[in-house]
Scaffold this motif. Structure first.
Motif, mmCIF file in Angstrom:
data_model
loop_
_atom_site.group_PDB
_atom_site.id
_atom_site.type_symbol
_atom_site.label_atom_id
_atom_site.label_comp_id
_atom_site.label_asym_id
_atom_site.label_seq_id
_atom_site.Cartn_x
_atom_site.Cartn_y
_atom_site.Cartn_z
ATOM 1 N N THR A 45 0.833 -1.205 0.000
ATOM 2 C CA THR A 45 0.000 0.000 0.000
ATOM 3 C C THR A 45 0.870 1.258 0.000
ATOM 4 O O THR A 45 2.091 1.182 -0.023
ATOM 5 N N GLU A 46 0.189 2.387 0.078
ATOM 6 C CA GLU A 46 0.916 3.669 0.192
ATOM 7 C C GLU A 46 1.164 4.019 1.655
ATOM 8 O O GLU A 46 1.668 5.101 1.965
ATOM 9 N N GLY A 47 0.758 3.134 2.568
ATOM 10 C CA GLY A 47 0.900 3.417 4.004
ATOM 11 C C GLY A 47 2.350 3.351 4.472
ATOM 12 O O GLY A 47 3.262 3.150 3.680
ATOM 13 N N LYS A 48 2.513 3.476 5.815
ATOM 14 C CA LYS A 48 3.899 3.588 6.324
ATOM 15 C C LYS A 48 4.718 2.326 6.059
ATOM 16 O O LYS A 48 5.898 2.402 5.722
ATOM 17 N N TYR A 49 4.085 1.157 6.190
ATOM 18 C CA TYR A 49 4.842 -0.079 5.941
ATOM 19 C C TYR A 49 5.074 -0.275 4.435
ATOM 20 O O TYR A 49 6.126 -0.713 4.011
ATOM 21 N N ALA A 74 2.565 -6.553 8.214
ATOM 22 C CA ALA A 74 2.129 -5.324 8.885
ATOM 23 C C ALA A 74 1.377 -4.427 7.903
ATOM 24 O O ALA A 74 0.342 -3.826 8.239
ATOM 25 N N ASP A 75 1.878 -4.344 6.681
ATOM 26 C CA ASP A 75 1.218 -3.537 5.653
ATOM 27 C C ASP A 75 -0.187 -4.092 5.381
ATOM 28 O O ASP A 75 -1.164 -3.345 5.282
ATOM 29 N N ARG A 76 -0.275 -5.412 5.291
ATOM 30 C CA ARG A 76 -1.583 -6.036 5.003
ATOM 31 C C ARG A 76 -2.556 -5.839 6.166
ATOM 32 O O ARG A 76 -3.738 -5.567 5.943
ATOM 33 N N LYS A 77 -2.065 -5.962 7.411
ATOM 34 C CA LYS A 77 -2.947 -5.771 8.578
ATOM 35 C C LYS A 77 -3.554 -4.378 8.537
ATOM 36 O O LYS A 77 -4.757 -4.194 8.733
ATOM 37 N N GLU A 78 -2.696 -3.396 8.263
ATOM 38 C CA GLU A 78 -3.176 -2.013 8.189
ATOM 39 C C GLU A 78 -4.197 -1.863 7.061
ATOM 40 O O GLU A 78 -5.225 -1.218 7.214
ATOM 41 N N HIS A 79 -3.906 -2.502 5.938
ATOM 42 C CA HIS A 79 -4.802 -2.436 4.777
ATOM 43 C C HIS A 79 -6.166 -3.056 5.103
ATOM 44 O O HIS A 79 -7.222 -2.482 4.792
#
Ligand code: TYD
Length: 203
Positions: A45-49, A74-79
């Motif tokens: 994603t475009e998020g922090k991870y 971590a990126d997927r959890k946030e997504h």
């Protein structure tokens, strides 16, 4: 996956340069024309991870395989928490460019146990459909280097991509449908439409 949801989760998977992102866009437009509520999204994603992962593209050796896996998870959890569950609960048709099968195939090809990677993704909603695009690795590599004018990044190195393709090939899950991505954009788009039709009837 226990949470009640009304939408559909369709994920686009495959090695780099198979044209899955183009097909995702074409499907999004086709579904929007039918008046369906569509959300397109992608991983990393475009998020922090996701941003940390993109920094790794050019110097992958700086983290261990476990650390790399942790970043994708971590990126997927946030997504899942901030985008996917909300959209699915709202009844959207979510089209996601890469999801956990990419982790199984790419981090599996890098040396981690595919069953372990799958287990680490237990928290993520199961896709209603995973379209797995395959084409000769050479075709994908040519598309990346010639058409896009890009160099291969560390995740895309050719021998590694052969291993990734072998991992994708081994996957046997009920929601996977394979698509030969070596044909024309239009022909592939029609295959995609055929494959999602039964799901739309359930909406
Ligand atoms: P890609 O879809 O090519 O993103 P972008 O268009 O931003 O370059 O994905 C980036 C790379 O990350 C790709 O080579 C596959 C890799 N990847 C993994 O190794 N594991 C994963 O879990 C995901 C989602 C991607």
């Amino acid at each position: 996956m226990s949470t009640a949801r009304k939408g559909l989760l369709i994920v686009f998977e495959g090695t780099d340069g198979t044209g899955k992102s183009t097909q995702l866009q074409l499907l999004a437009e086709a579904l929007q024309k039918k008046g369906l509520p569509v959300l397109t999204t992608r991983e990393p994603t475009e998020g922090k991870y996701g941003q940390k992962i993109r920094k790794l593209y050019s110097n992958r050796d700086t983290v261990s395989l476990e650390e790399e896996l942790d970043l994708f998870i971590a990126d997927r959890k946030e997504h899942v928490d901030t985008v996917l569950m909300k959209a699915l609960t709202e009844g959207k048709v979510v089209l996601c460019d890469r999801y956990f099968l990419s982790t199984v195939a790419y981090q599996g090809a890098a040396g981690l146990d595919p069953a372990y990677i799958l287990a680490r993704n237990d928290f993520a909603p199961t896709p209603d459909l995973a379209l797995l695009f395959y084409a000769p690795i050479q075709t994908g590599v040519q598309r990346i280097t010639e058409s896009r004018g890009e160099q291969l990044n560390d995740f895309e190195e050719e021998i590694y991509l052969q291993k990734v393709a072998a991992q994708f090939k081994q996957l046997e899950l009920p929601y996977i449908r394979r698509i030969d991505a070596s044909g024309s954009i239009d022909v592939i788009h029609h295959h995609v439409l055929e494959m999602i039709q039964p799901l739309l009837e359930m909406l």
